[in-house]
Design a protein around this motif. Sequence first.
Motif: not given
Length: 177
Positions: A79-80, A82-84, A86-87
Amino acid sequence: MSVDTEDYSAFLDGDNAGFERLVLRYKDGLIYYLNRIIKNITIAEDLAQDAFVEVYVHKERFAPGKASFKTYLYTIGHHKAVDFVRKSQKEYLTDFGAEEEYGSLESPEMQFLEQEGRKELYDALDGLKEEYQRVLVLTELEGMKLKEAAKVMGKTIPQIKVLAYRARKALLLALQK
């Protein structure tokens, strides 16, 4: 009771050595997995550290009966990452394999052949779709069961079976070229 559960229970009881044992057991594999997503070893190390910090800060969240600690940790790391991605929306490149160490072999020739074989495998793996890379790293290199890989990747077990089959087939084709 598994070793992970024992170490986690010790950690919950205030023994930080239990947490340290968990970190030592899983940090390298988690960094490798995250590097396959991010394609930058430094950022992968940071994200792995963030995942361990989250486990440390929110230690009451893990329920040993629901999933293994490894699955729980890799899910947080996934999740970390994927968030990275995306950002940032940037592509990061790394010289994969340059920082790996290989065990001692009988001769320099054998060591060279081993390195070349691994390089070919990693080059072929790099050429696959990201989902294929992830499922192969989790199931083949990390040894996760399909159920665990499905949980980490947020997919169903049948989806993971199909994805793993297609990924192996694509990797075989890439290696044959």
